[in-house]
Design a protein around this motif. Structure first.
Motif, mmCIF file in Angstrom:
data_model
loop_
_atom_site.group_PDB
_atom_site.id
_atom_site.type_symbol
_atom_site.label_atom_id
_atom_site.label_comp_id
_atom_site.label_asym_id
_atom_site.label_seq_id
_atom_site.Cartn_x
_atom_site.Cartn_y
_atom_site.Cartn_z
ATOM 1 N N VAL A 45 0.729 -1.235 0.118
ATOM 2 C CA VAL A 45 0.034 0.074 -0.089
ATOM 3 C C VAL A 45 0.960 1.130 -0.220
ATOM 4 C CG1 VAL A 45 -1.702 1.303 1.191
ATOM 5 C CG2 VAL A 45 -1.770 -1.153 1.215
ATOM 6 N N LYS A 49 3.711 5.636 -2.255
ATOM 7 C CA LYS A 49 3.844 6.976 -1.723
ATOM 8 C C LYS A 49 5.375 7.077 -1.501
ATOM 9 C CE LYS A 49 -0.751 6.176 0.359
ATOM 10 N NZ LYS A 49 -1.530 7.159 -0.534
ATOM 11 N N PRO A 165 -3.471 -4.551 3.578
ATOM 12 C CA PRO A 165 -3.959 -3.086 2.908
ATOM 13 C C PRO A 165 -4.890 -2.156 3.868
ATOM 14 C CG PRO A 165 -4.372 -5.049 1.095
ATOM 15 C CD PRO A 165 -4.079 -5.670 2.451
ATOM 16 N N GLY A 169 -3.176 1.076 5.034
ATOM 17 C CA GLY A 169 -3.805 2.088 4.743
ATOM 18 C C GLY A 169 -4.267 3.108 5.784
ATOM 19 N N THR A 172 -0.871 4.788 7.106
ATOM 20 C CA THR A 172 -0.267 5.889 6.109
ATOM 21 C C THR A 172 -1.171 6.991 6.193
ATOM 22 O OG1 THR A 172 0.437 3.773 5.043
ATOM 23 C CG2 THR A 172 0.356 6.254 4.034
ATOM 24 N N GLU A 173 -2.586 6.937 6.218
ATOM 25 C CA GLU A 173 -3.469 7.869 6.154
ATOM 26 C C GLU A 173 -3.601 8.885 7.541
ATOM 27 O OE1 GLU A 173 -8.149 8.563 4.891
ATOM 28 O OE2 GLU A 173 -6.784 7.175 3.944
ATOM 29 N N GLU A 306 -9.105 0.847 -5.487
ATOM 30 C CA GLU A 306 -8.293 1.869 -5.524
ATOM 31 C C GLU A 306 -8.315 2.639 -6.966
ATOM 32 O OE1 GLU A 306 -4.769 2.857 -3.109
ATOM 33 O OE2 GLU A 306 -4.832 0.584 -2.412
ATOM 34 N N THR A 313 -6.970 5.193 0.101
ATOM 35 C CA THR A 313 -6.365 3.654 0.509
ATOM 36 C C THR A 313 -7.011 3.087 1.698
ATOM 37 O OG1 THR A 313 -4.306 4.830 -0.276
ATOM 38 C CG2 THR A 313 -4.148 3.074 1.309
#
Length: 518
Positions: A45, A49, A165, A169, A172-173, A306, A313
Motif C-alpha cells: 500500500v 507513496k 491493505p 492504509g 499511512t493515512e 483503489e 487507501t
C-alpha cells in the motif's frame, strides 16, 4: 515438562502438554507468523507513496518488494537445516529478532539503498518465522487434531495478506508510512521475551552436512526467476536483453542444481517425497491454487478498489477486510472439518467452493458495481479461501514421513511463494494486455463522424480547446478499457484455480499397485 533450571523442554510427544500450555504456545507462534506474513501485503500500500521521500520513481521503489521476495525465497532453502541443527525455538526467535531489527531500520531509512538492504534482512527473518511457526504449531496438537492446528495457522497465512491493505492504509493515512515498519518493533520485542520464557525447548538436534553447492545453485536460479518475473512487464519481457539473460541464468542454474543433486551424497531436497501421489498432487495444489490463483486475487482486489472504484487507501483496505474476516473465520472450521471427514474430502469441498465463487462472482466487479454489492460478492470468495489452507496442509504433511516434516513445510512455502510470484507477475501482464485490447476494440467500434460532432459540442458547451477535449476523452477511454479489462483478468486468475483443481481430483484416483508390491 521442565528442567531443574525452569526451562520447558519438548517431551517425547510434543503434543503431550496441558491445554493452557498449548494455548500460550499457539498464541506466541501465531502472533509471530501473523506479523511476518502481514508485512508481505501491508507494504504494498505504501510503495507508491515512497517515490518522494526516497527520491526515486516507481521502478525504484518496486525493489522494496522484490528484494524482500528474493531474500525470503533463498532463506527458505536453508531453514530445514537450521531447524534440525539448532531447534525450532532458537530459529523462530532468531527470525523474530532479525525481522524486528530490520523493521526498525526500514522505518528510519532515508535512502532507497538503505531500505532495500534492511528489507532483505526482513525477508530472511520472515522465512525463518514462517517455516518454524508452521512446524511448531503442528507439533502442539495430537494427530487427531492436526486439522484444527492448521486451521489456526491458516488464520495467519490466509487472513493476514488480506488484512494488510487495511492496516497499511490506516497507518499511512492517519500517521506516517514509517509506522508500517515501526509497529512491528514493540510486537517483536514482546514476542522474543515471551518466546524465551514460555516456548518449549527442543531436546533433539541433528548434526547434518549441508549441501552448499546445491543451495547456491538453486538460490541463483530462484533469484533470477523472481527478478525476471517482477521486472518482465516493466522491461518488455523477452524483447529486453536483461530479461533474456535472467532466463538463461535461471535455466542453467536449475540444470546445474539437478546435476549437483544427482552426484551428491547429501541432497539439499529429498525428491523421493514426490513418489507419494498425495504429496506430489498437494504441492501442485499449493502452486496453482494457493500460489498462482489466490495471490492474483490478493493483488487484484486492492487495485480494483483503489483504481477502478477510486476509493482512498483506507476505504479500499476496509473493502478488502470484508472478505478477509471470512477467511479468518472459516479457516479453523475447515481444520475441524478435515479432522472429521478427512483432509482430501475437505480439499475437494474447498476447491469446488473456491472455483465456483471466483469464476461466478468476481468477474462481475466493475466501475458500475455499487460498493456494498462489490463487498458482498467477495464474501463467498473469502469463505472459499478460508476453507482451503488447513486441509491441504494437513494432507501434505500426513503424506510425508515424520522425519521429513520440516522439508515438507519448506517445500510447501517455496511452491506457494514462487507460485505467488508467478501469479502476481501474470496478473500485472494480463491487466496491461486486456486494457490495451479493449482500448483498441473501442476505437474500432467508434463512428468517427458522430464522435467528432460529439467532441465539438463538448468543446463549445464547456468553452475549452479541442486538445483539452481530446485529452479528456482519451483518459475516459483508457479508464473504461482498464475497467473492462478487469473482467478478463479476474477470469484468468480463476482459470488457474480450475487447473489446480485437476490435481484435487487426482487425489481420488486410485493407482494400480505395481506387480512387485505385496
Amino acid at each position: 515438562m521442565t528442567e531443574p533450571n525452569g526451562d520447558v523442554i519438548t517431551p517425547n510427544k510434543p503434543w503431550d502438554i496441558t491445554s493452557k500450555e498449548r494455548a500460550i504456545f499457539s498464541i506466541i507462534v501465531m502472533t509471530g507468523a501473523f506479523m511476518a506474513i502481514l508485512d508481505t501485503t501491508v507494504v504494498d500500500v505504501i510503495v507508491p507513496k515512497l517515490t518522494g521521500p526516497l527520491s526515486t520513481d516507481m521502478y525504484g521503489v518496486q525493489w522494496i518488494i522484490t528484494s524482500y521476495m528474493v531474500a525470503a525465497a533463498i532463506a527458505l532453502l536453508i531453514t530445514e537445516y537450521l531447524i534440525k541443527r539448532f531447534g525450532s525455538k532458537a530459529i523462530f526467535l532468531a527470525g523474530i529478532a532479525l525481522f524486528t531489527t530490520a523493521s526498525f531500520f526500514c522505518g528510519v531509512s532515508s535512502t532507497l539503498e538503505e531500505i532495500i538492504l534492511f528489507r532483505i534482512i526482513q525477508g530472511f527473518g520472515e522465512a525463518l518465522i514462517m517455516v518454524t511457526s508452521h512446524v511448531m504449531i503442528f507439533s502442539y496438537f495430537p494427530p487427531e487434531k492436526k486439522g484444527l492446528a492448521m486451521g489456526i495457522y491458516g488464520l495467519g497465512v490466509s487472513f493476514a495478506p488480506a488484512l494488510g491493505p487495511t492496516i497499511g492504509g490506516y497507518l499511512t493515512e492517519y500517521y506516517n508510512w514509517r509506522m508500517v515498519f515501526f509497529i512491528n518493533v514493540p510486537i517483536g520485542l514482546l514476542l522474543v521475551i515471551a518466546g524465551i520464557v514460555y516456548l518449549p525447548k527442543d531436546s533433539l538436534f541433528e548434526k547434518l552436512k549441508f549441501n552448499f553447492v546445491s543451495f547456491l545453485l538453486l538460490s541463483l536460479a530462484t533469484v533470477s526467476l523472481l527478478i525476471m518475473l517482477s521486472r518482465g512487464q516493466q522491461m518488455g519481457w523477452f524483447n529486453n536483453s536483461f530479461i533474456g539473460l535472467l532466463l538463461f541464468v535461471c535455466l542453467i542454474a536449475f540444470l546445474l542444481y539437478a546435476l549437483s543433486e544427482i552426484w551428491s551424497k547429501h541432497k539439499l531436497i529429498d525428491f523421493t517425497l514426490f513418489k507419494n501421489p498425495t504429496f506430489a498432487n498437494g504441492m501442485m495444489i499449493y502452486f496453482f491454487i494457493l500460489g498462482f490463483s489466490m495471490y492474483q486475487y490478493f493483488y487484484l482486489l486492492p487495485v480494483y478498489y483503489e483504481h477502478i472504484k477510486m476509493l482512498p487507501t483506507l476505504d479500499a483496505g476496509i473493502a478488502v477486510f470484508a472478505f478477509a474476516v471470512f477467511i479468518g473465520f472459516f479457516s479453523p472450521i475447515a481444520g475441524m472439518l478435515a479432522d472429521k471427514i478427512g483432509a482430501k474430502r475437505t480439499v475437494l469441498i474447498a476447491s469446488l467452493f473456491y472455483v465456483i465463487t471466483s469464476i461466478t462472482f468476481l468477474p462481475s466487479l466493475n466501475y458500475y458495481t455499487p460498493l456494498t454489492q462489490a463487498m458482498l460478492l467477495t464474501i463467498p470468495f473469502g469463505i472459499g479461501m478460508g476453507l482451503f489452507f488447513a486441509p491441504v496442509t494437513v494432507m501434505v504433511l500426513q503424506s510425508a514421513p515424520a522425519d521429513k516434516s520440516e522439508l515438507a513445510i519448506v517445500l510447501m512455502d517455496y511452491f506457494r511463494f514462487v507460485g505467488g510470484s508467478f501469479g502476481t507477475a501474470l496478473a500485472t501482464n494480463n491487466m496491461e494486455y486486456f486494457k490495451n485490447l479493449h482500448f483498441l476494440r473501442m476505437e474500432e467500434l467508434q463512428n468517427i463522424t458522430y464522435l467528432q460532432n460529439y467532441l465539438k459540442s463538448i468543446e463549445e458547451s464547456l468553452g475549452i480547446t479541442a486538445d483539452q477535449v481530446k485529452a479528456i476523452f482519451m483518459n475516459y477511454e483508457t479508464f473504461m478499457s482498464y475497467n473492462y479489462g478487469f473482467y478478463n483478468t479476474f477470469m484468468h486468475a480463476g482459470y488457474w484455480g480450475i487447473l489446480g483443481s485437476i490435481f484435487v481430483l487426482l487425489l481420488f484416483v486410485k493407482l494400480k499397485p505395481s506387480k512387485d508390491t505385496k
